[in-house]
Design a protein around this motif. Sequence first.
Motif, PDB file in Angstrom:
ATOM      1  N   ASP A 161     -11.800   0.268   1.890  1.00 21.37           N
ATOM      2  CA  ASP A 161     -10.850   0.505   2.978  1.00 21.37           C
ATOM      3  C   ASP A 161     -11.582   0.813   4.287  1.00 21.37           C
ATOM      4  O   ASP A 161     -12.723   1.278   4.274  1.00 21.37           O
ATOM      5  N   ASN A 182      -4.426   4.805  -2.192  1.00 21.79           N
ATOM      6  CA  ASN A 182      -5.608   5.370  -1.530  1.00 21.79           C
ATOM      7  C   ASN A 182      -6.169   6.524  -2.347  1.00 21.79           C
ATOM      8  O   ASN A 182      -5.422   7.388  -2.825  1.00 21.79           O
ATOM      9  N   GLU A 214       0.857  -1.202   0.000  1.00 16.41           N
ATOM     10  CA  GLU A 214       0.000   0.000   0.000  1.00 16.41           C
ATOM     11  C   GLU A 214       0.883   1.239   0.000  1.00 16.41           C
ATOM     12  O   GLU A 214       1.797   1.357   0.823  1.00 16.41           O
ATOM     13  N   GLU A 242      -7.893   1.983  -3.320  1.00 19.55           N
ATOM     14  CA  GLU A 242      -8.580   1.832  -2.036  1.00 19.55           C
ATOM     15  C   GLU A 242      -9.485   3.035  -1.796  1.00 19.55           C
ATOM     16  O   GLU A 242      -9.028   4.180  -1.844  1.00 19.55           O
ATOM     17  N   LYS A 282     -11.008  -4.224   3.441  1.00 18.42           N
ATOM     18  CA  LYS A 282      -9.960  -4.058   4.450  1.00 18.42           C
ATOM     19  C   LYS A 282     -10.624  -3.722   5.785  1.00 18.42           C
ATOM     20  O   LYS A 282     -11.319  -2.705   5.906  1.00 18.42           O
TER      21      LYS A 282
HETATM   22 MG    MG Z   1      -5.634   2.417   2.687  1.00 20.56          MG
END
Ligand code: MG
Length: 697
Positions: free
Chosen positions: A589, A527, A472, A559, A610
């Motif tokens: 996420d 992200n 990530e 995400e 997640k």
């Molecule tokens: Mg994230």
Amino acid sequence: MKRCASTGVALAPAEGPLGPISFSQICDVMPIGVMTCDLATFTIDYANPSSIALLHSIRGTLGIDPDRIVGTSIDIFHPNPGDQRDLLSQPGNLPHKTRMRFGDEWLDLSIHALPGPDGRVGRALLVWSIATAEVLKGQEEYRLLRMIDDMPVAVMTVDPATYRITYINETSKRTLSQIEAHLPIKARDLMGASIDVFHRHPTHQRRLLADPANLPHHARIKVGPEVLDLQASAVRGTDGTYLGPMLTWSIVTQQVAAEARIHQLAHYDTLTGLANRSTFRERLEAVLAREGSALGLLFIDLDGFKVVNDSNGHLVGDALLCQVADRLRALCDQPGTVVSRLGGDEFAVTTPLTEPRALAAFADRLIDALVAPYPAEGERSLEVGASIGIAVAPEHGHEPEALLAHADMALYAAKAAGKRTYRLFCAEMETRMRDRLRIEAKLRAALTSRDELFLFYQPIIDVRTCTVTAREGLIRWHQPIRGWLSPGEFIPVAEESRLICDLGAWVLRRACEDAATWADKARVAVNVSPRQLGTGTLAPAVLEALLASGLPPDRLEIEVTESALLNDEKAGLADLRRIRDMGVRVALDDFGTGFSSLAHLRAFPFDKIKIDGSFVRDAVARPDCAAIVGVVADLGRRLGVTTVAEGVETQAHLDLVIAEGCSEVQGYLLGRPAPREADVAVIEGFTGARPARSAVA
Ligand code: MG
Ligand code: C2E
Ligand code: MG
């Protein structure tokens, strides 16, 4: 017998009271033209010097030499000589007065019978003068009078001594006849009537018109249902003396109605009927300008109105705003309390309340009223929230600008505090706002220079194979003075401005570029802020990053948090579908922290869920958290979706999430976010210490 000096005509001496003064002596000095005509021959036999001088001025049209007038036929003066001779032949026709035109000049002529000593009329006496000036003046006056008569304004003049109407033009008569039903007098009887009929307070009116110092005076008077616009001005002579008032007026009933409508449109919001932004500003300014004035200003912004508006259509949105306005009106009925709509879903209330507790109670009442469900079509009802920012004058500003800005900051704080609440302005808010602006400016600069921004990577590991499936990308900002800033400190600032899109594009490019070099071919997770969704910039940025780096789309994972699907659900989902159609994976996420709505799992086919680190950390001590981890892992299995446990810091965490069935893990235990190899040296330069090595293969 004497001879006339100028003409040589012999004239008999005058007899009687003139004594020795002869007729010709008189005529020689007379300032008007005198001629005599022999009626036997119709020739002029005498012309005095004034005649000759006058003849010079009409010489052009007469065509004779004025000095030779004596002996000339009288016919030259008339277009129809025969008629003239007929006239002169009958002494009964005389005296005869006529006005004749010679070119541009006008003559006034009077012809008299001139009997001889025997009483027989043998000659005619012609007395004449040029009347051009008088004629022109008359014509001008006539023209002016006609003009005033036909003017589209009603005009009247009044005698200042008697207050009687001395003149009234045609338009006045016509206009008055339209409203005479409401007057004590008929329009046709107005000439000579007293002006008092127009006024409820005649003495006041008389006093006003008596003194030209009061003029011009403008007034609107109501006559029945009609409105008259009246202008009284002073008419003065050429020497400046006051001749009397002139009244010009018109019926302006429709205009007044239109003005009222325009005023309404300019000052009130057409949808809700509340005072609009400009009226609000004016009133606020007026109140603040008063010595010693104190007031409370409440800035109200609806929460979630955009969603209601977008998903139900603007008509429903408008109807809801009207209901909001009604509720506010009902709660703001105390004297001095004014509600305005500033635009969109923003409202403002000014109140005489200034005491914090009273303001808080008032804000609470407003919020309670506004969050109650709104009945909509059929059985449905709609819901919105409301956040309020409060500022108090004079403590938080004497000027409207400052007060508004401070109420706005307080509103921002209320929104940041989770909405459906109020905040009273405090100095800290301003400091925070300044900080935010400073960060924004610096971030903008950092995005250009790019030597302060870094993307760290944290591995995500498959629990069965113990391999890194993805890393990530987590952004870091190193400022020369402040040192490291975590995303939590500056991502919200970037989100407030459009900077988030530029920042997001940079992260995408860097992540794809780096991932393309990884030997283990692990995916890279990026992200994406909810603010990037629905702007239409995400898909192009993703495509560009993939093309520039050559990274296969299935190695990129985006995400998003659930909130991405809340603000503008449709546009957000469309953006996500577009990138998923490119072959890019999409992960949900921080699941569990937001709305954790199963509807979101159904709305979009996420590739990964997640589970937020807070559940993982608490799961060891709290069975309910462990249960949630287990349920989500189970849900993921059933949906065929990978589940990742975030925030795995200890072996106990790891054991638990594996036992609960999570397929992948991420956390400090398995690897901290760390820079790529190329940045390590640079970062060592900042800190003098070696950063954590990334688990990059
Ligand atoms: Mg994230
Ligand atoms: P996130 O996407 O949930 O990222 C995981 C966060 O948890 C990261 O914080 C990471 O450093 C932290 N973390 C990882 N393992 C552990 C652990 O074992 N214990 C604890 N306590 N924390 C752990 P970070 O880097 O501060 O990022 C915070 C949030 O900022 C991220 O949450 C993400 O929402 C956002 N963010 C980070 N980078 C970006 C970016 O490039 N763009 C956008 N839009 N948001 C970003
Ligand atoms: Mg997370």
